[in-house]
Design an enzyme around this catalytic site. Sequence first.
Site, PDB file in Angstrom:
ATOM      1  N   ALA A 194      50.466 -81.652  50.500  1.00  0.00           N
ATOM      2  CA  ALA A 194      50.575 -82.490  51.710  1.00  0.00           C
ATOM      3  C   ALA A 194      49.303 -83.300  51.949  1.00  0.00           C
ATOM      4  CB  ALA A 194      50.885 -81.616  52.919  1.00  0.00           C
ATOM      5  N   GLY A 195      48.157 -82.633  51.861  1.00  0.00           N
ATOM      6  CA  GLY A 195      46.898 -83.314  52.155  1.00  0.00           C
ATOM      7  C   GLY A 195      46.624 -84.439  51.158  1.00  0.00           C
TER       8      GLY A 195
ATOM      9  N   SER B 216      56.548 -84.686  50.928  1.00  0.00           N
ATOM     10  CA  SER B 216      55.993 -83.797  49.886  1.00  0.00           C
ATOM     11  C   SER B 216      56.219 -82.321  50.222  1.00  0.00           C
ATOM     12  CB  SER B 216      54.496 -84.060  49.673  1.00  0.00           C
ATOM     13  OG  SER B 216      53.733 -83.504  50.722  1.00  0.00           O
TER      14      SER B 216
END
Length: 313
Positions: free
Chosen positions: A263-264, A296
């Site tokens: 995600a990041g 994601s």
Amino acid sequence: MAARRIAVIGSLNIDMITRTSRIPEAGETLTAESFDTGFGGKGANQAVASARLASNDIKVQMVGNVGNDGFGNDYFEAMEKEGIDGSRVQRVRGQKTGVSVIIVDEATGENRILFTKGANYAFEEVADGSVGKDWDLVPSNADVVVFQLEIPLPVVLHNIKAASEKGKHVIFNPAPASTVPDAAFSHIDTLIMNESESAILSGPTEDHNMPSTEELAAFFLKKGVKDTVIITLGGQGLVYVTKSGESGRVPAKKVKVVDTTAAGDTFVGAYAVARVKDGFSYNAALDFATTAAAKSVERHGAMAAIPYLSDLA
Ligand code: ATP
């Protein structure tokens, strides 16, 4: 009009993932359930995110090191497939490509990870304050340059300064978490990090009152960040503040969460794409990156979970 260019300067690793019904004891050989390899490293993940989410008028370049081994060869093939310019990825003699050996205990879902830096750290070592002859990494034609912390900190700091002095827009994602010298902040345009990274980057404090996320974000602007500070909060979304006085919270998109691993990195790569575009707006950029990151988490894996622009339609 010439294509706009994003350069990501950072790590390239190979993930080696073994799934097992339980972790073997010392000295024990156990038959695992499955084994897989994948491309990883925060640098490569963010470059792939930018490449998959970019429109045709944006080019993405990766800058970093792989080893003089089969994994290095695989990486060049993978970058070509993703449409990433790999001409500034060095194949370092006598070095192995960085590797993460990941053991997943299927019963508990827990990971055990052994990371070997390999070629990612193969830069000339110099006495404090001087610069190695292989440290200049900023491509002259880049518009936006993205950094993380999986290559040596002095190399990152040298190139953040160089990119800023050349008028590039510098995006810095201080992950894995670390402190950086105060002088670095005035070379950063956009600072993107999660909550624990923001706590570590802000340094030790004698103040016993925990600052709010908004206060922490504003603190980095005071330290010298030139444009925007974004603190991501997982499923809670993010907090942002800008030098021009805009600020607020953006909630995460509501999705069915499968695996939050990338995600990041997806967020950072997507934000770089939005940033490099003509007609940039904070609201549109934050919404684009939030939408991509949410996509994601709906999928398993790291790089495999990073969406394409067409997935966001
Ligand atoms: P990671 O290390 O897992 O890659 P991170 O800790 O760097 O991620 P997060 O703050 O967890 O970053 O997530 C970045 C962004 O991804 C969030 O701001 C949010 O927009 C999106 N995101 C993360 N988790 C979720 C979730 N559960 N549902 C929807 N969106 C999410």
